[in-house]
Design a protein around this motif. Structure first.
Motif, PDB file in Angstrom:
ATOM      1  N   ARG A 246       0.781  -1.159  -0.038  1.00 55.43           N
ATOM      2  CA  ARG A 246       0.020  -0.150  -0.146  1.00 55.43           C
ATOM      3  C   ARG A 246       0.756   1.263  -0.061  1.00 55.43           C
ATOM      4  O   ARG A 246       0.705   2.304   0.707  1.00 55.43           O
ATOM      5  CB  ARG A 246      -1.071  -0.037   1.247  1.00 55.43           C
ATOM      6  N   ARG A 247       2.093   1.302  -0.905  1.00 53.46           N
ATOM      7  CA  ARG A 247       2.729   2.516  -0.895  1.00 53.46           C
ATOM      8  C   ARG A 247       2.495   3.165  -2.379  1.00 53.46           C
ATOM      9  O   ARG A 247       3.173   4.167  -2.486  1.00 53.46           O
ATOM     10  CB  ARG A 247       4.170   2.073  -1.005  1.00 53.46           C
ATOM     11  N   ILE A 248       1.519   2.941  -2.959  1.00 54.42           N
ATOM     12  CA  ILE A 248       1.035   3.442  -4.271  1.00 54.42           C
ATOM     13  C   ILE A 248       0.037   4.319  -4.147  1.00 54.42           C
ATOM     14  O   ILE A 248      -1.052   4.183  -3.391  1.00 54.42           O
ATOM     15  CB  ILE A 248       0.845   2.614  -5.565  1.00 54.42           C
ATOM     16  N   TYR A 249       0.092   5.649  -4.575  1.00 51.77           N
ATOM     17  CA  TYR A 249      -0.724   6.789  -4.400  1.00 51.77           C
ATOM     18  C   TYR A 249      -1.137   7.352  -5.778  1.00 51.77           C
ATOM     19  O   TYR A 249      -0.157   7.642  -6.623  1.00 51.77           O
ATOM     20  CB  TYR A 249      -0.389   7.866  -3.300  1.00 51.77           C
ATOM     21  N   LEU A 250      -2.498   7.604  -5.760  1.00 46.77           N
ATOM     22  CA  LEU A 250      -2.913   8.209  -7.197  1.00 46.77           C
ATOM     23  C   LEU A 250      -3.420   9.869  -6.754  1.00 46.77           C
ATOM     24  O   LEU A 250      -4.236   9.990  -5.835  1.00 46.77           O
ATOM     25  CB  LEU A 250      -4.234   7.541  -7.720  1.00 46.77           C
ATOM     26  N   ALA A 251      -3.191  10.712  -7.733  1.00 49.79           N
ATOM     27  CA  ALA A 251      -3.649  12.076  -7.656  1.00 49.79           C
ATOM     28  C   ALA A 251      -4.601  12.327  -8.672  1.00 49.79           C
ATOM     29  O   ALA A 251      -3.888  12.329  -9.839  1.00 49.79           O
ATOM     30  CB  ALA A 251      -2.583  13.319  -7.487  1.00 49.79           C
ATOM     31  N   ASP A 252      -5.780  12.631  -8.489  1.00 48.09           N
ATOM     32  CA  ASP A 252      -6.678  12.526  -9.779  1.00 48.09           C
ATOM     33  C   ASP A 252      -7.396  13.889  -9.883  1.00 48.09           C
ATOM     34  O   ASP A 252      -8.178  14.101  -8.860  1.00 48.09           O
ATOM     35  CB  ASP A 252      -7.672  11.475  -9.638  1.00 48.09           C
ATOM     36  N   TYR A 253      -7.263  14.682 -11.105  1.00 46.72           N
ATOM     37  CA  TYR A 253      -7.824  16.023 -11.156  1.00 46.72           C
ATOM     38  C   TYR A 253      -9.009  16.071 -12.097  1.00 46.72           C
ATOM     39  O   TYR A 253      -9.542  17.221 -12.581  1.00 46.72           O
ATOM     40  CB  TYR A 253      -6.867  16.948 -11.705  1.00 46.72           C
ATOM     41  N   LYS A 254      -9.886  14.821 -11.958  1.00 46.39           N
ATOM     42  CA  LYS A 254     -10.818  14.590 -12.970  1.00 46.39           C
ATOM     43  C   LYS A 254     -11.922  15.763 -12.840  1.00 46.39           C
ATOM     44  O   LYS A 254     -12.618  16.047 -13.844  1.00 46.39           O
ATOM     45  CB  LYS A 254     -11.620  13.341 -12.667  1.00 46.39           C
ATOM     46  N   LYS A 255     -12.085  16.277 -11.597  1.00 44.73           N
ATOM     47  CA  LYS A 255     -13.357  17.428 -11.508  1.00 44.73           C
ATOM     48  C   LYS A 255     -12.841  18.468 -12.360  1.00 44.73           C
ATOM     49  O   LYS A 255     -13.905  19.395 -12.543  1.00 44.73           O
ATOM     50  CB  LYS A 255     -13.163  17.519  -9.927  1.00 44.73           C
ATOM     51  N   LEU A 256     -11.786  18.645 -12.707  1.00 41.33           N
ATOM     52  CA  LEU A 256     -11.492  20.021 -13.588  1.00 41.33           C
ATOM     53  C   LEU A 256     -11.789  19.745 -15.017  1.00 41.33           C
ATOM     54  O   LEU A 256     -11.734  20.557 -15.723  1.00 41.33           O
ATOM     55  CB  LEU A 256      -9.948  20.193 -13.517  1.00 41.33           C
ATOM     56  N   GLU A 257     -12.087  18.479 -15.237  1.00 45.68           N
ATOM     57  CA  GLU A 257     -12.504  18.049 -16.668  1.00 45.68           C
ATOM     58  C   GLU A 257     -13.524  18.962 -17.506  1.00 45.68           C
ATOM     59  O   GLU A 257     -13.669  19.238 -18.559  1.00 45.68           O
ATOM     60  CB  GLU A 257     -13.041  16.583 -16.748  1.00 45.68           C
ATOM     61  N   THR A 258     -14.681  19.429 -16.579  1.00 47.25           N
ATOM     62  CA  THR A 258     -15.642  20.494 -17.075  1.00 47.25           C
ATOM     63  C   THR A 258     -15.440  21.622 -17.317  1.00 47.25           C
ATOM     64  O   THR A 258     -16.184  22.264 -17.939  1.00 47.25           O
ATOM     65  CB  THR A 258     -16.810  20.157 -16.354  1.00 47.25           C
ATOM     66  N   LEU A 259     -14.193  22.058 -16.878  1.00 43.08           N
ATOM     67  CA  LEU A 259     -13.938  23.473 -17.266  1.00 43.08           C
ATOM     68  C   LEU A 259     -13.628  23.646 -18.647  1.00 43.08           C
ATOM     69  O   LEU A 259     -13.205  23.059 -19.265  1.00 43.08           O
ATOM     70  CB  LEU A 259     -12.577  23.821 -16.406  1.00 43.08           C
TER      71      LEU A 259
ATOM     72  N   ILE B  33      -6.556  24.542 -19.829  1.00 37.58           N
ATOM     73  CA  ILE B  33      -7.014  23.722 -18.653  1.00 37.58           C
ATOM     74  C   ILE B  33      -6.902  22.282 -18.651  1.00 37.58           C
ATOM     75  O   ILE B  33      -7.484  21.905 -19.911  1.00 37.58           O
ATOM     76  CB  ILE B  33      -8.297  24.100 -17.655  1.00 37.58           C
ATOM     77  N   TYR B  34      -6.316  21.571 -18.093  1.00 37.88           N
ATOM     78  CA  TYR B  34      -6.120  19.937 -18.045  1.00 37.88           C
ATOM     79  C   TYR B  34      -6.451  19.649 -16.784  1.00 37.88           C
ATOM     80  O   TYR B  34      -6.510  20.031 -15.744  1.00 37.88           O
ATOM     81  CB  TYR B  34      -4.551  19.586 -18.463  1.00 37.88           C
ATOM     82  N   ALA B  35      -6.930  18.270 -17.066  1.00 41.73           N
ATOM     83  CA  ALA B  35      -7.419  17.480 -15.702  1.00 41.73           C
ATOM     84  C   ALA B  35      -6.551  16.236 -15.631  1.00 41.73           C
ATOM     85  O   ALA B  35      -6.883  15.109 -16.038  1.00 41.73           O
ATOM     86  CB  ALA B  35      -8.912  16.905 -15.869  1.00 41.73           C
ATOM     87  N   PRO B  36      -5.150  16.168 -15.225  1.00 48.76           N
ATOM     88  CA  PRO B  36      -4.374  15.095 -15.180  1.00 48.76           C
ATOM     89  C   PRO B  36      -4.779  14.136 -14.173  1.00 48.76           C
ATOM     90  O   PRO B  36      -5.382  14.424 -13.356  1.00 48.76           O
ATOM     91  CB  PRO B  36      -3.070  15.841 -14.957  1.00 48.76           C
ATOM     92  N   VAL B  37      -3.975  13.209 -14.284  1.00 50.02           N
ATOM     93  CA  VAL B  37      -3.887  12.076 -13.380  1.00 50.02           C
ATOM     94  C   VAL B  37      -2.545  11.647 -12.911  1.00 50.02           C
ATOM     95  O   VAL B  37      -1.516  11.455 -14.137  1.00 50.02           O
ATOM     96  CB  VAL B  37      -4.612  10.897 -13.685  1.00 50.02           C
ATOM     97  N   ALA B  38      -2.180  11.315 -11.641  1.00 45.33           N
ATOM     98  CA  ALA B  38      -0.645  11.168 -11.460  1.00 45.33           C
ATOM     99  C   ALA B  38      -0.641   9.880 -10.640  1.00 45.33           C
ATOM    100  O   ALA B  38      -1.313   9.766  -9.757  1.00 45.33           O
ATOM    101  CB  ALA B  38       0.045  12.308 -11.270  1.00 45.33           C
TER     102      ALA B  38
END
Length: 708
Positions: A308-321, A333-338
Motif C-alpha cells: 500500500r505504498r502507491i498513491y493516485l492524484a486525480d484531477y478529474k473534477k477539472l475536466e468540465t472547465l 485547462i487540463y485534468a491530469p492524473v498522476a
C-alpha cells in the motif's frame, strides 16, 4: 498605485451601496438586524455582514460590531480617511480639477479631526460640508452643481467609450431589490419601529462617495493594456526578479524542478488533499513493472501495491472547465492524473516520489503517459500537473471547501441562537469576517475580467459554477468531511504506509486539541444526549442548515442532532475548517505560490502530445505581467493574519452569567491553550527535519476564522 488603492474603488462601492440602502429603506435597521436575508451562493447579499477587522483595511476606522449598523459618523469618518489616503499616496494619477489643491489637501487632516470630534447631527453635518467643499463639491439649493456636472461628463464619456457608471448600476440594483421586498407583507414594520434618518446628511455622504469612487474607478490601471500583444517567453531569472521585493520568499524558488520537491508538495504544499491510496494500477496509468523499476531501484510495482505504498492524484473534477482567455492570450485547462510512490523500507530517504503523469483523463495516442525517463517532457508534464493542482486548490480546496462551506453556518448561527446560547458563544469567534470577505471575493476577485478570470486557466463562469457545485457537494456530505474521516477515506491515515505527510500529522494534532476543547466545553452545558435532543434552538439551527444551507447535518443527515458525541464532532468540524483547514490552504499562497514557475495558475500553451517530441516547460508559463499579478494577489491573501487559534476575547468569558460556568469554561479553555502550546513545540521540532519547511499549521499561524 499600491494594493490598498487598487482595492479602494470596491470599498467605496460597498460603502455607497450600504449608504444608499440605509437612506432609501426606512426600515433598513429592522430588515438587516433581524437577519431577514436569504442565503444565496451565486449572489452573496452585501447586507449579510459579520465583523470585519480594521487591520484588513489599514488606516480605516473599525467596522461596527456584528449586531450594530454603521451610523452617519462612521460613514463620514471612513470617507474622509479614504480621501486622506488617496491624497497622501497618489499624485498625478488621481488628481484633476475636482481633487483638492495643495492648500486644501493640508486642510483635509483638520476636517478628518473635526469629523472624529463631532458631537451631534449639526456638528457632523458642518464637518461633512467642509469635506465636500474641499473635494470641490459645491452645494447650491441643497444639490451639488459638480455632481450634476460630473453626471453629464460621465454620460458623454459613456456615449463614446461605453464607460459604465457603477454607482448608477448600484442605484438600479437597490431599486429592484426594494420592489421585491415591499411586496412582502412581513417586510413592512410598524410605524413606531421606524427610526427617522437624516436624509440630507446621507445625501451629502453619497455625493462624496460618488466623487471619490468615480475618480478612482476611472484612474485604475488597465490590467489588459500590457497584455494585448504576447511577449517572448521569459526566463527563470526574470520571474525571480519579480520575487525579489517580497519579504516572504517562496520556499520552492530554487528547487521546484526536483522530483522529490515536486512530490513533497502533495503532502506539504498548498493543496495537500489529493492523494488516494490504490490497491491496483489505475487503467489510465498502466505502467509496467519494467518502467517502474527503472525509476525506483530495488523495488517492484507488485510489492509497492501489496504494501500500500502507491498513491493516485486525480484531477478529474477539472475536466468540465472551459479553456479561458485574457486579452490576446489563449489559456488551457487540463485534468491530469498522476502516480506517486513511497520507496520501500530499505531506502534512506522515504519521501514521496513521482512515477507517472497523464496530462488528460482519456488515454490515447495524443495523450501519452510521461515518466521521469522522458527528458524535458517530464518537466513539462509536472508543470501541467502543478497548474491543475493550483486551479484545483483555488476553486475547490480553498474557495469551495472552506469559504463557501462555512458561510451557511455563519447565517444559521446568527439567526437561530440567542446571543447567550452556549453553541453560539463557542462558534462566534470562528465565524467572524467570513461573509464579508466572501462578498469581497465575489465582487472583486471573482468578477469578470478580475484577478481570478485573468489568472486561472478556466473561464470565470465555468470556474464559479464548478466551485459552487463543489461547495454544495461538501455540504450535502457534511458527515464525511471531518478531518480524520477524509484521511481515512483517502487511505492516507497510516503513517507506516505513508510515513512523511506533514499536513496529516500536524492536522491530527490540531484536530485532537480542538475536538477535546469542544468536548470539554459542550459537556458543561449538555449533561446527556437527552439535553441535546431537547434543545429547541440547536434543532432549529440544524434544521435551517439542512433546509436553507443545503447542509445534511444530523446523526442521519436529516437536520436532527440527537447525541452529544455527534454534536461534538459537528462543531469540531466547523471550527477546524474555519481555522486550521483554511490556514492550511490560504497561507501557502504567499509562502509557496507566488512564484509562477513553481505554481503556475494558468497554462499558456498546449500540453505535449508525443513523448519523443521534447517540449520546454517554460512555454507553458504565464507572461511576466500575469506572473506579477499572481504575486500581488496571492501575497496579499496569504500574508494577513488576524486573531489566533485559542485566543478568545475577554468578552467571551464575560458572556457566561453564572460564576461557576465561567470558571469551568476558563479551566477548559486554559487546557486547550496548553495543548496548543505543546503542539507548537512539537511541530517546530518536526519541521527542522523536513525536506521543505511546513509551518502553516503551527497554532500561532492559525487564525480563529476565515477573515481573509
Amino acid at each position: 498605485m499600491s494594493l490598498n488603492l487598487i482595492h479602494l474603488p470596491k470599498i467605496i462601492e460597498f460603502l455607497y451601496r450600504l449608504l444608499k440602502f440605509l437612506a432609501t429603506v426606512p426600515f433598513a435597521n429592522n430588515l438587516i438586524l433581524s437577519n431577514k436575508y436569504e442565503y444565496d451562493y451565486e449572489v452573496l447579499d452585501p447586507l449579510a455582514m459579520t465583523y470585519i477587522p480594521s487591520s484588513l483595511i489599514p488606516g480605516l476606522p473599525a467596522f461596527p460590531k456584528a449586531d450594530e449598523l454603521p451610523n452617519e459618523k462612521w460613514f463620514a469618518l471612513v470617507l474622509s480617511t479614504i480621501t486622506l489616503l488617496v491624497n497622501q499616496k497618489t499624485t498625478d494619477d488621481v488628481v484633476n480639477e475636482s481633487v483638492p489643491q495643495e492648500k486644501e489637501i493640508e486642510d483635509l487632516g483638520l476636517i478628518n479631526d473635526k469629523i472624529k470630534e463631532a458631537e451631534g447631527q449639526e456638528a457632523l453635518t458642518n464637518a461633512v460640508m467642509k469635506l465636500k467643499k474641499a473635494l470641490g463639491l459645491a452645494d447650491t439649493d441643497g444639490q451639488s452643481e459638480l455632481d450634476s456636472k460630473t453626471k453629464n461628463d460621465i454620460q458623454l464619456e459613456s456615449n463614446s467609450s461605453d464607460y459604465e457608471d457603477e454607482f448608477d448600476k448600484i442605484d438600479r440594483e437597490i431599486q429592484a431589490y426594494l420592489s421585491q421586498i415591499t411586496q412582502l407583507e412581513s417586510a413592512t414594520p410598524k410605524a413606531e419601529e421606524v427610526e427617522p434618518i437624516n436624509q440630507e446628511l446621507y445625501g451629502h455622504l453619497q455625493e462624496i462617495a460618488k466623487s471619490l469612487g468615480r475618480e478612482l474607478i476611472k484612474n485604475q490601471p488597465d490590467s489588459t493594456v500590457r497584455l494585448e500583444s504576447p511577449s517572448p517567453v521569459p526566463t527563470l531569472p526574470e520571474y525571480e526578479q519579480l520575487i525579489n521585493p517580497l519579504k516572504i520568499k517562496p520556499a520552492t524558488l530554487t528547487n521546484f524542478q526536483k522530483d522529490d520537491v515536486f512530490a513533497y508538495m502533495q503532502v506539504a504544499g498548498p493543496n495537500p488533499v489529493m492523494l488516494n491510496q490504490i490497491k491496483k494500477i489505475d487503467s489510465r496509468l498502466p505502467i509496467t513493472n519494467e518502467q517502474y523499476q527503472k525509476i525506483v531501484h530495488q523495488d517492484s510495482l507488485e510489492a509497492a501495491l501489496q504494501e500500500r505504498r502507491i498513491y493516485l492524484a486525480d484531477y478529474k473534477k477539472l475536466e468540465t472547465l472551459e479553456n479561458g482567455s485574457f486579452g490576446e492570450f489563449q489559456k488551457y485547462i487540463y485534468a491530469p492524473v498522476a502516480l506517486f510512490v513511497v520507496p520501500p523500507d530499505g531506502y534512506l530517504n522515504r519521501n514521496l516520489l513521482p512515477i507517472a503523469i497523464r496530462c488528460q483523463q482519456t488515454p490515447g495516442d495524443d495523450n501519452p503517459i510521461f515518466t521521469p525517463l522522458d527528458g524535458e517532457n517530464w518537466m513539462t508534464a509536472k508543470t501541467v500537473l502543478q497548474m491543475a493542482d493550483s486551479n484545483y486548490h483555488e476553486l475547490f480546496s480553498h474557495l469551495a471547501q472552506t469559504h463557501l462551506f462555512i458561510e451557511p453556518f455563519v447565517l444559521a448561527t446568527n439567526r437561530c441562537f440567542d446571543k447567550s446560547h452556549a453553541v453560539r458563544l463557542l462558534l462566534k469567534p470562528h465565524l467572524e469576517g467570513t461573509v464579508l470577505i466572501n462578498y469581497g471575493a465575489h465582487k472583486f476577485l471573482l468578477a469578470p475580467e478580475g484577478p481570478i478570470d485573468s489568472l486561472l486557466s478556466g473561464t470565470i463562469d465555468s470556474n464559479c459554477n464548478l466551485a459552487i457545485k463543489e461547495a454544495l457537494s461538501n455540504l450535502a456530505n457534511f458527515n464525511e468531511v471531518a478531518f480524520p474521516k477524509t484521511l481515512e477515506k483517502r487511505g492516507v491515515n497510516n503513517s507506516q504506509q505513508l510515513p512523511i505527510y506533514p499536513y496529516r500529522d500536524d492536522g491530527k494534532l490540531i484536530w485532537d486539541a480542538i475536538h477535546q476543547w469542544v468536548k470539554n466545553y459542550l459537556g458543561l452545558f449538555y449533561a446527556s444526549d437527552n439535553f441535546v435532543e431537547k434543545d429547541i434552538q440547536l434543532q432549529k439551527w440544524a434544521s435551517e442548515l439542512l433546509n436553507k444551507g443545503k447542509c445534511h447535518i444530523g446523526d442521519k443527515g436529516d437536520g436532527q442532532i440527537k447525541t452529544l458525541d455527534y454534536l461534538v464532532e459537528a462543531i469540531s468540524t466547523v471550527i477546524f475548517t474555519a481555522s486550521a483547514q483554511h490556514a492550511a490552504v490560504n497561507f501557502p499562497q504567499s509562502g509557496l505560490m507566488t512564484y509562477a514557475p513553481a505554481f503556475p495558475l494558468g497554462c499558456y500553451s498546449p500540453a505535449p502530445k508525443k513523448t519523443q517530441q521534447q517540449q520546454d516547460f517554460m512555454g507553458l508559463l504565464s507572461p511576466l505581467e500575469r506572473a506579477e499579478l499572481q504575486i500581488q494577489v496571492l501575497y496579499l491573501l496569504g500574508s494577513v493574519y488576524y486573531t489566533k487559534l485559542g485566543d478568545y476575547s475577554s468578552s467571551f468569558l464575560q458572556s457566561f452569567p453564572k460564576k461557576e460556568d465561567k470558571e469551568k469554561v476558563e479551566k477548559a479553555l486554559n487546557k486547550f491553550k496548553v495543548n496548543l502550546n505543546d503542539i507548537e513545540t512539537k511541530i517546530l521540532n518536526e519541521d527542522s527535519q523536513r525536506l521543505v519547511s511546513y509551518r502553516y499549521l503551527l497554532p500561532n499561524n492559525i487564525p480563529q476564522s476565515i477573515n481573509i
